[in-house]
Design a protein around this motif. Structure first.
Motif, PDB file in Angstrom:
ATOM      1  N   MET A   1      -2.535  21.616 -50.220  1.00  0.00           N
ATOM      2  CA  MET A   1      -1.798  20.722 -50.206  1.00  0.00           C
ATOM      3  C   MET A   1      -2.561  19.875 -51.091  1.00  0.00           C
ATOM      4  O   MET A   1      -3.801  18.852 -50.742  1.00  0.00           O
ATOM      5  N   SER A   2      -2.158  19.164 -52.206  1.00  0.00           N
ATOM      6  CA  SER A   2      -3.153  18.750 -53.546  1.00  0.00           C
ATOM      7  C   SER A   2      -2.912  16.839 -52.319  1.00  0.00           C
ATOM      8  O   SER A   2      -1.896  16.635 -51.461  1.00  0.00           O
ATOM      9  N   ARG A   3      -3.935  16.255 -52.903  1.00  0.00           N
ATOM     10  CA  ARG A   3      -3.555  14.642 -52.784  1.00  0.00           C
ATOM     11  C   ARG A   3      -2.361  13.971 -52.851  1.00  0.00           C
ATOM     12  O   ARG A   3      -1.900  13.302 -51.693  1.00  0.00           O
ATOM     13  N   SER A   4      -1.430  14.602 -53.819  1.00  0.00           N
ATOM     14  CA  SER A   4      -0.178  13.597 -53.949  1.00  0.00           C
ATOM     15  C   SER A   4       0.960  14.055 -52.349  1.00  0.00           C
ATOM     16  O   SER A   4       1.307  13.431 -52.255  1.00  0.00           O
ATOM     17  N   ASN A   5       0.844  15.130 -52.482  1.00  0.00           N
ATOM     18  CA  ASN A   5       1.925  15.919 -51.740  1.00  0.00           C
ATOM     19  C   ASN A   5       1.148  14.914 -50.454  1.00  0.00           C
ATOM     20  O   ASN A   5       2.305  15.251 -48.923  1.00  0.00           O
ATOM     21  N   THR A   6      -0.188  14.855 -49.910  1.00  0.00           N
ATOM     22  CA  THR A   6      -0.962  14.445 -48.681  1.00  0.00           C
ATOM     23  C   THR A   6      -0.324  13.528 -48.176  1.00  0.00           C
ATOM     24  O   THR A   6       0.759  13.254 -47.357  1.00  0.00           O
ATOM     25  N   ILE A   7      -0.331  12.603 -49.583  1.00  0.00           N
ATOM     26  CA  ILE A   7       0.146  11.235 -49.515  1.00  0.00           C
ATOM     27  C   ILE A   7       1.544  11.244 -49.200  1.00  0.00           C
ATOM     28  O   ILE A   7       2.178   9.872 -48.563  1.00  0.00           O
ATOM     29  N   GLY A   8       2.404  12.080 -49.662  1.00  0.00           N
ATOM     30  CA  GLY A   8       3.548  11.793 -49.837  1.00  0.00           C
ATOM     31  C   GLY A   8       4.509  11.983 -48.750  1.00  0.00           C
ATOM     32  O   GLY A   8       5.479  12.056 -47.405  1.00  0.00           O
ATOM     33  N   ALA A   9       3.348  13.359 -47.556  1.00  0.00           N
ATOM     34  CA  ALA A   9       3.816  13.209 -46.744  1.00  0.00           C
ATOM     35  C   ALA A   9       3.607  12.340 -45.389  1.00  0.00           C
ATOM     36  O   ALA A   9       4.801  12.838 -43.927  1.00  0.00           O
ATOM     37  N   ILE A  10       2.595  11.884 -45.306  1.00  0.00           N
ATOM     38  CA  ILE A  10       2.423  10.982 -44.554  1.00  0.00           C
ATOM     39  C   ILE A  10       3.160   9.556 -44.898  1.00  0.00           C
ATOM     40  O   ILE A  10       4.212   9.353 -43.226  1.00  0.00           O
ATOM     41  N   ILE A  11       3.824   9.147 -45.785  1.00  0.00           N
ATOM     42  CA  ILE A  11       4.743   7.880 -45.758  1.00  0.00           C
ATOM     43  C   ILE A  11       5.801   8.505 -45.202  1.00  0.00           C
ATOM     44  O   ILE A  11       7.020   7.877 -44.719  1.00  0.00           O
ATOM     45  N   LEU A  12       6.533   9.773 -45.794  1.00  0.00           N
ATOM     46  CA  LEU A  12       7.341  10.467 -45.044  1.00  0.00           C
ATOM     47  C   LEU A  12       7.580  10.251 -43.844  1.00  0.00           C
ATOM     48  O   LEU A  12       8.696   9.924 -43.278  1.00  0.00           O
ATOM     49  N   GLY A  13       6.389  10.867 -42.934  1.00  0.00           N
ATOM     50  CA  GLY A  13       6.251  10.518 -41.413  1.00  0.00           C
ATOM     51  C   GLY A  13       6.715   9.542 -41.270  1.00  0.00           C
ATOM     52  O   GLY A  13       6.677   9.007 -39.625  1.00  0.00           O
ATOM     53  N   ALA A  14       5.836   8.491 -41.884  1.00  0.00           N
ATOM     54  CA  ALA A  14       6.232   7.140 -41.001  1.00  0.00           C
ATOM     55  C   ALA A  14       7.345   6.376 -41.568  1.00  0.00           C
ATOM     56  O   ALA A  14       7.690   5.910 -40.468  1.00  0.00           O
TER      57      ALA A  14
END
Length: 94
Positions: free
Chosen positions: A1-14
């Motif tokens: 998983m790319s860095r931007s996808n990881t950040i996006g997943a964290i934001i979506l989860g939050a």
């Protein structure tokens, strides 16, 4: 998983976590009103399947046109899609 996808997943989860917390902190009457709105809107979307599919296709086409690095812009398109599909007049989050 790319860095931007990881950040996006964290934001979506939050965002999902905050939404659930807000939902369960609502008074029972508001929670029931919100639930009925979502349920009725889902039925409306199912009644107009062709329109719903067209709306989703348009938004996903817009996401596909965005460059890979613009994940924030992609999330804004998803937010607009969800607002178009399940928009709610009352704002519960600050």
């Amino acid at each position: 998983m790319s860095r931007s996808n990881t950040i996006g997943a964290i934001i979506l989860g939050a965002a999902v976590g905050v939404a659930l917390l807000e939902f369960f902190n609502m008074p029972e009457e508001e929670r029931e009103e919100f639930y009925c709105h979502i349920k009725n809107r889902a039925h409306d979307l199912l009644d107009d399947v062709e329109g719903t599919v067209d709306t989703v296709k348009q938004h996903f086409a817009e996401i596909d046109r965005k460059p890979k690095e613009e994940w924030v812009e992609k999330f804004l398109v998803v937010k607009r899609l969800l607002s178009n599909l399940f928009g709610y007049e009352r704002r519960f989050l600050i």
